[in-house]
Design a protein around this motif. Structure first.
Motif, mmCIF file in Angstrom:
data_model
loop_
_atom_site.group_PDB
_atom_site.id
_atom_site.type_symbol
_atom_site.label_atom_id
_atom_site.label_comp_id
_atom_site.label_asym_id
_atom_site.label_seq_id
_atom_site.Cartn_x
_atom_site.Cartn_y
_atom_site.Cartn_z
ATOM 1 N N UNK A 92 56.087 55.924 31.256
ATOM 2 C CA UNK A 92 55.474 54.751 30.628
ATOM 3 C C UNK A 92 54.171 55.115 29.928
ATOM 4 N N UNK A 93 53.383 55.998 30.552
ATOM 5 C CA UNK A 93 52.126 56.443 29.934
ATOM 6 C C UNK A 93 52.409 57.171 28.631
ATOM 7 N N UNK A 94 53.416 58.052 28.659
ATOM 8 C CA UNK A 94 53.755 58.799 27.445
ATOM 9 C C UNK A 94 54.236 57.862 26.335
ATOM 10 N N UNK A 95 55.053 56.874 26.705
ATOM 11 C CA UNK A 95 55.578 55.944 25.706
ATOM 12 C C UNK A 95 54.474 55.069 25.098
ATOM 13 N N UNK A 96 53.425 54.818 25.872
ATOM 14 C CA UNK A 96 52.396 53.873 25.441
ATOM 15 C C UNK A 96 51.088 54.590 25.066
ATOM 16 N N UNK A 102 38.047 49.262 25.286
ATOM 17 C CA UNK A 102 38.478 49.313 26.685
ATOM 18 C C UNK A 102 37.939 50.573 27.342
ATOM 19 N N UNK A 103 37.388 50.452 28.527
ATOM 20 C CA UNK A 103 36.842 51.593 29.256
ATOM 21 C C UNK A 103 37.955 52.315 30.018
ATOM 22 N N UNK A 104 37.624 53.525 30.484
ATOM 23 C CA UNK A 104 38.590 54.296 31.271
ATOM 24 C C UNK A 104 38.958 53.538 32.557
ATOM 25 N N UNK A 105 37.966 52.843 33.142
ATOM 26 C CA UNK A 105 38.232 52.073 34.367
ATOM 27 C C UNK A 105 39.235 50.959 34.097
ATOM 28 N N UNK A 106 39.091 50.255 32.970
ATOM 29 C CA UNK A 106 39.997 49.154 32.648
ATOM 30 C C UNK A 106 41.419 49.653 32.370
ATOM 31 N N UNK A 107 41.543 50.803 31.712
ATOM 32 C CA UNK A 107 42.865 51.395 31.475
ATOM 33 C C UNK A 107 43.508 51.774 32.808
ATOM 34 N N UNK A 108 42.697 52.390 33.662
ATOM 35 C CA UNK A 108 43.189 52.796 34.985
ATOM 36 C C UNK A 108 43.613 51.569 35.793
ATOM 37 N N UNK A 109 42.812 50.529 35.712
ATOM 38 C CA UNK A 109 43.100 49.292 36.447
ATOM 39 C C UNK A 109 44.401 48.652 35.965
ATOM 40 N N UNK A 110 44.631 48.670 34.651
ATOM 41 C CA UNK A 110 45.836 48.053 34.109
ATOM 42 C C UNK A 110 47.101 48.728 34.632
ATOM 43 N N UNK A 111 47.116 50.056 34.605
ATOM 44 C CA UNK A 111 48.307 50.767 35.066
ATOM 45 C C UNK A 111 48.503 50.643 36.580
ATOM 46 N N UNK A 112 47.410 50.613 37.318
ATOM 47 C CA UNK A 112 47.523 50.401 38.769
ATOM 48 C C UNK A 112 48.100 49.026 39.070
ATOM 49 N N UNK A 113 47.624 48.005 38.342
ATOM 50 C CA UNK A 113 48.137 46.648 38.555
ATOM 51 C C UNK A 113 49.627 46.597 38.248
ATOM 52 N N UNK A 157 49.770 51.847 44.847
ATOM 53 C CA UNK A 157 48.469 52.479 44.587
ATOM 54 C C UNK A 157 48.621 53.990 44.479
ATOM 55 N N UNK A 158 49.363 54.584 45.444
ATOM 56 C CA UNK A 158 49.513 56.045 45.450
ATOM 57 C C UNK A 158 50.310 56.523 44.238
ATOM 58 N N UNK A 159 51.429 55.829 43.959
ATOM 59 C CA UNK A 159 52.295 56.267 42.861
ATOM 60 C C UNK A 159 51.676 55.993 41.494
ATOM 61 N N UNK A 160 50.868 54.951 41.411
ATOM 62 C CA UNK A 160 50.274 54.606 40.122
ATOM 63 C C UNK A 160 48.948 55.273 39.848
ATOM 64 N N UNK A 161 48.347 55.895 40.876
ATOM 65 C CA UNK A 161 47.000 56.451 40.707
ATOM 66 C C UNK A 161 46.967 57.582 39.683
ATOM 67 N N UNK A 162 47.868 58.571 39.833
ATOM 68 C CA UNK A 162 47.827 59.708 38.913
ATOM 69 C C UNK A 162 48.192 59.307 37.482
ATOM 70 N N UNK A 163 49.300 58.540 37.292
ATOM 71 C CA UNK A 163 49.575 58.099 35.916
ATOM 72 C C UNK A 163 48.430 57.285 35.312
ATOM 73 N N UNK A 164 47.806 56.415 36.134
ATOM 74 C CA UNK A 164 46.681 55.610 35.634
ATOM 75 C C UNK A 164 45.496 56.499 35.288
ATOM 76 N N UNK A 165 45.256 57.499 36.146
ATOM 77 C CA UNK A 165 44.148 58.431 35.875
ATOM 78 C C UNK A 165 44.414 59.204 34.583
#
Length: 412
Positions: free
Chosen positions: A311-315, A327-338, A390-398
C-alpha cells in the motif's frame, strides 16, 4: 491535519481499496477465529462436563466418622471415634441448608434375605435408609414408580425402592410396583424401582433396597450397635467446593464438639478427583489453543505488514502530495497506523463472531452446555487485534513518513 481528519482520511483510504481491505481483514479474522474459537470450545466443553460431573456427584464431599487411629507404634493407645448420630447429622444439614444440598443416609443391613409372597432372594441384599436427596446424591434414577413422598419420609412409612436384581429374582414376569416384600421383620410396599447399574458398577446398586431414613431409624438393631449416618454435601458450582468444605469443617467440629486444637473426629472426602483432572487437562487445552491462535495471528501480522508495504508503494505519489501540502512525518505515520488498526479491528470483530459460533458449535457436539459468550477471550482477542495493527503497521508507516517528498512526487 489533525487527528480527526487523519482518521477520516484513513477510513477513506480503506473504503477506496475495499477488496484489499476485505482480504487483509480476512487474514486477521482467521487468526482471531482460531484463537477465540478454540478457547470458546474449551470453555463450553468444560462447562458441559462440569454439569455432567455435578449430576454424578462430582461437585460434592462426604462426611463420615474417622477411622480408628493408633497413637504410637508400640503400646500406643487405640482411639475409637464415636459414630455420627442422627441429631448431629440433622443439625449439620440444617446449618448447611442455605449453602448446599445435604443428603443423609445410613447403612441399615447387609446380607439381608428379602421375601415376596412366592419367593426369596439370596442373603446378599443391602438395605440403605435415605432422605429426600439420597437418589440425587448417589446419581440413582428410577426406571419405574416414584420416589418417597414427604409424608412417607417424615412418618417412617414402610415403603421401599428396589434394585433391578431384586425385581428379576422376586417379580420376573410381573410389575413389582404396589406389591409387597418382607425383610428385617417388616413388610414393605414397593413404590419404585432403580435403573439397572450392570456389571460396570459391580452390581451393588442392583442388589440394594432403599427405605425412608425415618423408617431405618425405627428398625431395631442387633446388639448395642447404633446407626452411623453418612452425610453427602452437594454443590452446583465446582469452584465453591474448597470454600464450602472449609465452612463444613467448622460447622461439623462445632456439632461434634471437637475441642480446640484437637484433630477432627470425622473425615471429609472429596468426590471430584475426576473433575480436578479435567480442570488440569482443560488448562493445557487452553494453553495449546492460545499458542495455536498466537501462531496463526503471527502469520496474519506478517501478511498484514506485507500488504501495508504494498500500500505504501502504491501510494508513494499520494504521500509526496500530502507532504508538499504540509503534512508532517508524524501525521503520515499516524494515518497508516490508523489504517492498519482499523483493518485489524474490523477483521477482529468478524473473527470474534465466527470464533464464538465455531466454539459453541464444537462444544454442542460434545455436550449440551448452552450458548457461551467468553467475554474475557473477546476482550483479549480485540486487544491482540489492536496490538497486531500497531506492530504490523509501524514499519510501513515509518517507511512512508521517511519518504522524500520530491522523490515521492516523481514516483510513477
Amino acid at each position: 491535519m489533525n487527528l480527526i481528519e487523519n482518521i477520516l482520511e484513513g477510513l477513506r483510504a480503506i473504503h477506496g481499496n475495499m477488496l484489499r481491505t476485505i482480504l487483509t481483514g480476512l487474514i486477521i479474522s482467521i487468526g482471531i477465529m482460531s484463537l477465540v474459537g478454540i478457547l470458546t470450545a474449551v470453555d463450553g466443553i468444560k462447562h458441559s462436563l462440569d454439569q455432567t460431573f455435578s449430576s454424578l456427584g462430582a461437585n460434592a464431599f462426604d462426611i463420615r466418622r474417622k477411622s480408628m487411629n493408633n497413637n504410637g507404634d508400640n503400646g500406643g493407645t487405640r482411639r475409637v471415634y464415636p459414630e455420627i448420630d442422627y441429631d448431629q447429622a440433622s443439625q449439620y444439614k440444617e446449618l448447611m441448608s442455605d449453602k448446599a444440598t445435604v443428603s443423609l443416609s445410613a447403612y441399615v443391613s447387609g446380607a439381608t434375605v428379602v421375601k415376596s409372597a412366592t419367593d426369596k432372594t439370596n442373603p446378599n441384599i443391602n438395605v440403605v435408609a435415605g432422605d429426600e436427596h439420597y437418589l440425587q446424591s448417589q446419581s440413582l434414577n428410577l426406571s419405574e414408580g416414584r420416589a418417597f413422598s414427604a409424608f412417607e419420609l417424615e412418618n417412617g412409612v414402610n415403603v421401599a425402592i428396589i434394585g433391578n436384581e431384586i425385581k428379576k429374582n422376586l417379580f420376573p414376569k410381573t410389575d413389582p410396583i404396589g406389591d409387597y416384600i418382607t425383610f428385617l421383620g417388616r413388610r414393605f410396599k414397593i413404590v419404585g424401582q432403580l435403573e439397572a447399574k450392570g456389571s460396570s458398577m459391580g452390581g451393588g446398586g442392583d442388589r440394594t433396597i432403599i427405605i425412608p431414613l425415618e423408617t431405618g431409624r425405627q428398625i431395631p438393631r442387633t446388639g448395642n450397635s447404633n446407626l452411623s449416618f453418612a452425610i453427602k454435601t452437594m454443590l452446583s458450582k465446582a469452584e465453591e467446593l474448597d470454600y464450602v468444605m472449609g465452612e463444613a469443617t467448622g460447622i461439623m467440629r462445632n456439632v461434634r464438639q471437637d475441642a480446640l486444637g484437637q484433630e477432627e473426629s470425622f473425615e471429609i472426602r472429596r468426590s471430584d478427583s475426576l473433575l480436578q483432572s479435567m480442570n488440569e487437562i482443560s488448562g493445557y487445552l487452553k494453553l495449546g489453543g492460545f499458542v495455536i491462535g498466537f501462531i496463526t495471528l503471527l502469520g496474519a501480522s506478517v501478511g498484514l505488514m506485507n500488504i501495508m508495504m504494498v500500500s505504501v508503494n502504491e501510494r508513494t505519489r499520494e504521500i509526496g502530495v500530502r507532504k508538499a501540502l504540509g503534512a508532517t512525518a508524524f501525521q503520515i505515520r499516524q494515518q497508516f497506523l490508523i489504517e492498519a488498526i482499523v483493518i485489524c479491528v474490523l477483521g477482529g470483530l468478524v473473527g470474534v463472531f465466527l470464533g464464538i459460533m465455531m466454539g459453541n458449535g464444537i462444544a454442542a457436539l460434545i455436550g449440551d452446555a448452552g450458548f457461551i459468550i467468553p467475554w474475557l477471550w473477546v476482550i483479549v482477542g480485540l486487544t491482540i487485534c489492536i496490538l497486531v495493527g500497531v506492530i504490523s503497521g509501524s514499519y510501513p508507516a515509518y517507511r512512508a513518513s521517511k519518504l522524500d517528498p520530491i522523490e515521492a512526487l516523481r514516483y510513477e
